[in-house]
Design an enzyme around this catalytic site. Structure first.
Site, mmCIF file in Angstrom:
data_model
loop_
_atom_site.group_PDB
_atom_site.id
_atom_site.type_symbol
_atom_site.label_atom_id
_atom_site.label_comp_id
_atom_site.label_asym_id
_atom_site.label_seq_id
_atom_site.Cartn_x
_atom_site.Cartn_y
_atom_site.Cartn_z
ATOM 1 C CB THR A 74 -0.948 0.009 1.211
ATOM 2 O OG1 THR A 74 -1.872 -1.075 1.074
ATOM 3 C CG2 THR A 74 -1.723 1.313 1.301
ATOM 4 N NE ARG A 158 -0.203 1.230 4.401
ATOM 5 C CZ ARG A 158 -0.746 0.579 5.413
ATOM 6 N NH1 ARG A 158 -0.765 1.139 6.622
ATOM 7 N NH2 ARG A 158 -1.268 -0.634 5.260
#
Length: 538
Positions: A74, A158
């Site tokens: 990710t 994030r």
């Protein structure tokens, strides 16, 4: 007469070319966390006409879009999409990695120098400081003397922070307290409308009823049984099947339980529409950027797997959320002023044990056992384990111990390489020197090199054969260079985008220079990608 006609024609043409080239008023980037390319087609008959089908029908689809590096995680994925470069340059080499300078594990967006804004300390000390380059949002801010608005939003910190970049107005992520939060990196307080929105206790309503499938179970194409040994479970459950009682999960992990449901995506859609309205995005001649990441697809995918009814249900609901989001965007700024792209930060394989049950060669490797065996071998040979980290399919040596004990580094490296090569499922092992010299062949190593950062990556990197992975059963994971992890969808829609598709190879890092061309701005500082030419050929 002919002479005067040509002069007038020249002047008219000159006036036309002298006009400032038009650009979109609003760029919306959508990242669907862990979306495989085939999900466009696998769930097609359960989609409505206004979500994925609308992008397919009225947008431009790059069918052969892939990631050119590992690990496909990710953090690196979001950074690569918005910077136009790979971890070898932007520095986000994983979600977590061992920091050799601090001798400890670090998280990709952690920043102890900042403080949380309307959220817990542990979840709020975050910023983009570990990313070493600018995003296209940063370049837009510079090009407009910060008049453009740039905002990132995601369930994951994030997923909001890395796309938003350094000069963003703010990034919003979801806290375990069930509210939207940020950090002091952006501002000391949230916009007043966000604080007011948080007071509505918007998360609580999703706990009132169990998670039930939105369609009758016989309309899903998932596993033959909704309850099976390959899927994970929510806290307190004895079966992996519907219905899922979220109240029980809340007792164990508070609002974190909603991340593992399609309702996490719905909350992202809801707050995105609120951002659009309250921030007046796309309402003037200066382009704005809204970076949206739908993360619950990843949480559900990890726990239940690609062939689960839960994941299919999540995508059916996401499709409806997309329809509402696209309708809201078009109603606010108009399709002609909206440039939207949708892609994924990585894909995912089927659960290895599920594949193995059908005699397909797949397995979960035991990283902890491998680490323990190698440390034991080093201990017997050198009197020290000599390893500081065994993570992300990378091995970090304890260089201080090697030096203090006057141990030959090449000997240690050779021993480690031979050990790793002997492990089940391991097919590629490369040393730091191999990567620096370019001593390798094959596509896997090319991807390893693009994901390797000289100052942050390990002494040795290894790779498994297809469908082997370091996975904590049940459920699945991702991170490999193979197509099941790297092949993702990529749609463009709206401003100056003609309907169509291409099977020409597209690298995920090509998104950023493409968007920059539409916005008429400079590429980010580390950009390696190239504009997707098919989008500019009329």
């Amino acid at each position: 007469m002919k002479k005067y006609f040509l002069i007038i024609l020249f002047l008219v043409a000159g006036t036309s070319f002298a006009q400032t080239p038009r650009q979109p008023r609003l760029v919306v980037g959508i990242v669907v966390d862990q979306m495989r390319y085939d999900y466009i087609y696998r769930f097609w008959n359960r989609y409505g006409d206004g979500g994925f089908r609308k992008l397919y029908r009225d947008g431009y689809l790059c069918r052969n879009t892939s990631y050119s590096y590992v690990p496909t995680y990710t953090g690196p994925g979001h950074a690569s999409i918005y910077t136009g470069t790979t971890p070898s340059i932007h520095g986000i080499i994983a979600n977590n990695w061992y920091d050799k300078s601090q001798n400890k594990m670090v998280y990709c967006t952690e920043d102890k120098a900042v403080q949380p804004v309307e959220g817990p300390v542990k979840e709020g000390q975050m910023s983009p400081k570990n990313m070493l380059v600018t995003t296209f949002g940063d370049e837009l801010k510079l090009a407009t003397n910060k008049r453009a608005k740039v905002i990132g939003v995601s369930i994951k910190d994030r997923g909001a922070i890395l796309p938003a970049g350094y000069l963003a107005d703010y990034a919003l992520w979801y806290s375990n307290d069930g509210k939207w939060m940020s950090s002091s990196f952006y501002a000391d307080k949230l916009p007043s409308w966000v604080s007011a929105y948080n007071q509505k206790d918007f998360s609580a309503k999703f706990l009132e009823k169990p998670w039930q499938p939105i369609l009758p179970l016989n309309q899903y194409a998932g596993y033959s049984s909704d309850d099976n040994p390959w899927e994970g479970r929510f806290a307190g459950e004895v079966k992996s099947s519907f219905p899922h009682d979220l109240k029980e999960g809340y007792k164990k992990s508070k609002y974190d339980v909603l991340r593992f449901t399609p309702f996490g995506n719905t909350m992202v859609k809801d707050i995105s529409l609120e951002i659009l309205k309250n921030e007046n995005l796309g309402k003037d001649d200066v382009t704005d950027v809204l970076a949206i990441s739908f993360s619950s697809t990843d949480y559900v995918g990890h726990r239940f797997g690609p062939s689960s009814v839960e994941l299919e249900d999540t995508y059916i609901r996401l499709d409806r959320d997309l329809e509402e989001l696209i309708n809201g965007l078009e109603a606010s700024v108009g399709k002609e002023n909206l440039l939207l792209f949708l892609t994924a930060d990585h894909a995912a394989p089927e659960i290895p044990e599920y594949l193995a049950s059908m005699k397909i060669p797949a397995a979960s490797a035991n990283k902890d056992l491998m680490s323990a065996k190698l440390k034991s071998a080093f201990k017997n040979a050198f009197g020290d384990t000599l390893i500081t980290s065994f993570y992300n399919q990378q091995l970090f040596f304890d260089h201080a111990a090697i030096k203090s004990k006057n141990i030959n580094y090449e000997h240690v490296t050779k021993m480690a390489v031979e050990f790793l090569q002997s492990q089940p499922g391991v097919v590629d092992v490369y040393t730091r020197d191999d990567i620096r010299r370019g001593d390798y062949k094959g596509f896997a190593m090319d991807r390893i090199s693009e994901g390797y950062h000289l100052k942050r990556s390990g002494d040795i990197v290894y790779n498994y054969q297809p469908l082997w992975m370091e996975n904590e059963y049940p459920g699945t994971t991702h991170g490999s260079p193979y197509s099941y992890d790297s092949h993702v969808p990529l749609f463009f829609y709206g401003f100056n985008v003609e309907r169509g598709s291409t099977v020409a190879p597209v690298d995920i890092i090509d998104i950023t220079p493409t968007i920059c061309q539409f916005m008429n701005i400079s590429y980010p500082s580390g950009c390696q990608g190239q504009p997707i030419q098919e989008l500019f050929v009329k």
